[in-house]
Write a protein that holds these residues in place. Structure first.
Motif, PDB file in Angstrom:
ATOM      1  N   LYS A 112      29.541 -36.279  14.807  1.00  0.00           N
ATOM      2  CA  LYS A 112      28.644 -36.274  13.660  1.00  0.00           C
ATOM      3  C   LYS A 112      27.328 -35.594  14.055  1.00  0.00           C
ATOM      4  O   LYS A 112      26.842 -35.782  15.170  1.00  0.00           O
TER       5      LYS A 112
ATOM      6  N   GLU B  64      29.234 -26.342  13.102  1.00  0.00           N
ATOM      7  CA  GLU B  64      30.320 -25.569  13.694  1.00  0.00           C
ATOM      8  C   GLU B  64      30.653 -24.353  12.852  1.00  0.00           C
ATOM      9  O   GLU B  64      30.296 -24.281  11.664  1.00  0.00           O
TER      10      GLU B  64
ATOM     11  N   HIS C 135      31.139 -31.986   1.830  1.00  0.00           N
ATOM     12  CA  HIS C 135      31.170 -32.115   3.284  1.00  0.00           C
ATOM     13  C   HIS C 135      32.166 -31.137   3.902  1.00  0.00           C
ATOM     14  O   HIS C 135      32.549 -31.278   5.053  1.00  0.00           O
TER      15      HIS C 135
ATOM     16  N   ASP D 146      31.419 -38.438  11.396  1.00  0.00           N
ATOM     17  CA  ASP D 146      32.222 -38.219  12.580  1.00  0.00           C
ATOM     18  C   ASP D 146      33.635 -37.843  12.154  1.00  0.00           C
ATOM     19  O   ASP D 146      34.270 -38.581  11.392  1.00  0.00           O
ATOM     20  N   PRO D 147      34.146 -36.703  12.616  1.00  0.00           N
ATOM     21  CA  PRO D 147      35.454 -36.245  12.146  1.00  0.00           C
ATOM     22  C   PRO D 147      36.567 -37.245  12.455  1.00  0.00           C
ATOM     23  O   PRO D 147      37.447 -37.483  11.626  1.00  0.00           O
TER      24      PRO D 147
ATOM     25  N   CYS E 264      33.806 -35.946  22.168  1.00  0.00           N
ATOM     26  CA  CYS E 264      34.452 -34.710  21.725  1.00  0.00           C
ATOM     27  C   CYS E 264      35.677 -34.358  22.563  1.00  0.00           C
ATOM     28  O   CYS E 264      36.685 -33.920  22.036  1.00  0.00           O
TER      29      CYS E 264
ATOM     30  N   ILE F 246      34.230 -28.393   5.735  1.00  0.00           N
ATOM     31  CA  ILE F 246      34.016 -27.627   6.958  1.00  0.00           C
ATOM     32  C   ILE F 246      35.030 -26.501   6.990  1.00  0.00           C
ATOM     33  O   ILE F 246      36.225 -26.728   6.790  1.00  0.00           O
TER      34      ILE F 246
ATOM     35  N   ASN G 273      28.771 -31.298  10.265  1.00  0.00           N
ATOM     36  CA  ASN G 273      29.533 -32.540  10.298  1.00  0.00           C
ATOM     37  C   ASN G 273      28.645 -33.694   9.836  1.00  0.00           C
ATOM     38  O   ASN G 273      27.902 -34.278  10.622  1.00  0.00           O
TER      39      ASN G 273
ATOM     40  N   ARG H 215      34.336 -32.337  17.504  1.00  0.00           N
ATOM     41  CA  ARG H 215      32.887 -32.353  17.343  1.00  0.00           C
ATOM     42  C   ARG H 215      32.484 -33.779  16.965  1.00  0.00           C
ATOM     43  O   ARG H 215      33.308 -34.578  16.559  1.00  0.00           O
TER      44      ARG H 215
END
Lengths: 128, 269
Positions: B202, B206, B94, B183-184, A120, B96, B180, B200
């Motif tokens: 996976k 958030e 998905h 994974d972003p 992160c 966010i 999430n 963040r």
């Protein structure tokens, strides 16, 4: 004793397998990596606390920082000698220790720990 | 082997004494250093940080326009590294979102408004985490990853602790929390990374954090700055604060007040 030969042979094979990790890695023993400091870190001479403390307990300090910032909102760390630092991995630690691969990763690889900080948090090379 | 029971009990007794003595030795062995030598480490807040007993926000829906809605979401999602799973990957379920516009009728479903004003028909209103005074998400979190900060009443996330169980998403009656699913960074939903804020992984939930990181630097929340005066934030406990004056002069409602969550985000209609 019956089947002496078989038992001894079995024992030899058993102990060979048991000790496999030791003799397999015998030649491959890597020397402990030396810490490599950036010029900025060398100029500063000491880290925010004494070097011995930072070497052994930096993960404890980082965990404290994590809780202080993320949970209590206390973003300033007052070190043992009264200096104030922003409790931030990216902004404070990586400001001096911008050589993540040489400073962090080599030791962590050597002792086979895999901290998840960088999943992160951002580090200098990534930002460029 | 006559006294086998007697011998067994004897050996068992000696073993217990041995184990006891061993653990005593472990107990008196030198401890690992767990604190910095000499002075104990201390922590404090930045001096420039904005303080409040209970942060709150007033949204003046009369001043909201579609452009303001768009600007607020854009700047919020940019500075908080919110991944764009919908725009980049087309994964609509998905999505966010920390702050987003929604029709008045959906945001205030319990109002049962049959004849909504023309302005509210045309313009959606911004919704975000209400930073409830009685937050159900905090009650259900098994790891205390989400918590109400005692000092200023903000409902925050400690991403380190989140195990992705999504109880909080079920608990939140406002849908203010997003998960999430991927994974972003690896999925390509986040290409421009803002280095002042973390990402963040996976499996982490958030939501809006009331720009706690900006308040700590003495700045207003980003949506308030981008709102052209439609959003006002301040201390709900301070009777002289700007938002308390706004609330004193205008009739304001909160979302799903009947649930008793006690939101800190108020809407002037």
């Amino acid at each position: 004793m019956y089947d002496k030969g078989k038992i001894v042979a079995g024992l030899v094979i058993f102990f060979a397998i048991l000790t496999f990790p030791f003799w397999y890695n015998l030649g491959a023993l890597a020397p402990a990596p030396e810490l490599e400091l950036t010029e900025k870190a060398q100029e500063a001479e000491t880290c925010i606390e004494e070097t011995a403390y930072m070497t052994t307990e930096h993960m404890v300090l980082l965990n404290e920082w994590r809780d202080a910032v993320a949970r209590d909102g206390n973003r300033i760390y007052v070190s043992g000698d009264g200096e104030e630092y922003v409790a931030s991995l990216t902004d404070t630690c990586m400001d001096c220790h911008s050589n993540k691969e040489d400073f962090c990763d080599r030791c962590h690889d050597y002792v086979s720990v895999d901290p998840y900080c960088w999943d992160c948090h951002t580090f200098p090379e990534e930002n460029n | 082997m006559e006294n086998s029971r007697r011998r067994f009990l004897k050996i068992a007794g000696y073993s217990i004494i041995g184990v006891g003595a061993g653990s005593l030795l472990v107990g008196i062995s030198p401890k690992r250093i767990t604190a910095a030598p000499d002075a104990p480490p201390r922590y404090k807040d930045r001096p420039e940080a904005l303080k409040a007993a209970r942060w709150g926000m007033v949204i003046d829906t009369r001043k909201i326009t579609s452009r303001i809605n768009r600007n607020m979401q854009q700047v919020c999602h940019k500075i908080h590294n919110v991944p764009d799973f919908v725009g980049k990957l087309g994964a609509k379920n998905h999505e966010i979102k920390w702050i987003w516009p929604t029709p008045f009728k959906n945001a205030f479903i319990e109002q049962d408004a049959q004849f909504v004003s023309d302005h509210l028909k045309r313009t959606e209103i911004p919704v975000l985490c209400n930073h409830c005074n009685n937050p159900p998400c905090v009650r259900v979190c098994p790891t205390r990853a989400t918590f109400k900060r005692e000092s200023d009443g903000l409902v925050l996330m400690d991403f380190h602790r989140c195990i992705g169980c999504r109880f909080c998403m079920a608990g939140c009656p406002y849908g203010a929390r997003s998960f999430n699913y991927r994974d972003p960074r690896d999925s390509g939903a986040l290409t421009e990374i803002e280095e002042n804020f973390t990402l963040r992984t996976k499996g982490v939930v958030e939501k809006c954090n009331f720009c706690a990181e900006r308040l700590a630097r003495g700045e207003a929340p980003a949506c308030v700055e981008a709102s052209n005066g439609a959003l006002v934030f301040g201390d709900l406990e301070d009777p002289d604060s700007e938002i308390r004056k706004l609330l004193a002069e205008n009739y304001a409602i909160t979302r799903k007040a009947e649930l008793g969550t006690n939101p800190s985000v108020f809407y002037i209609i």
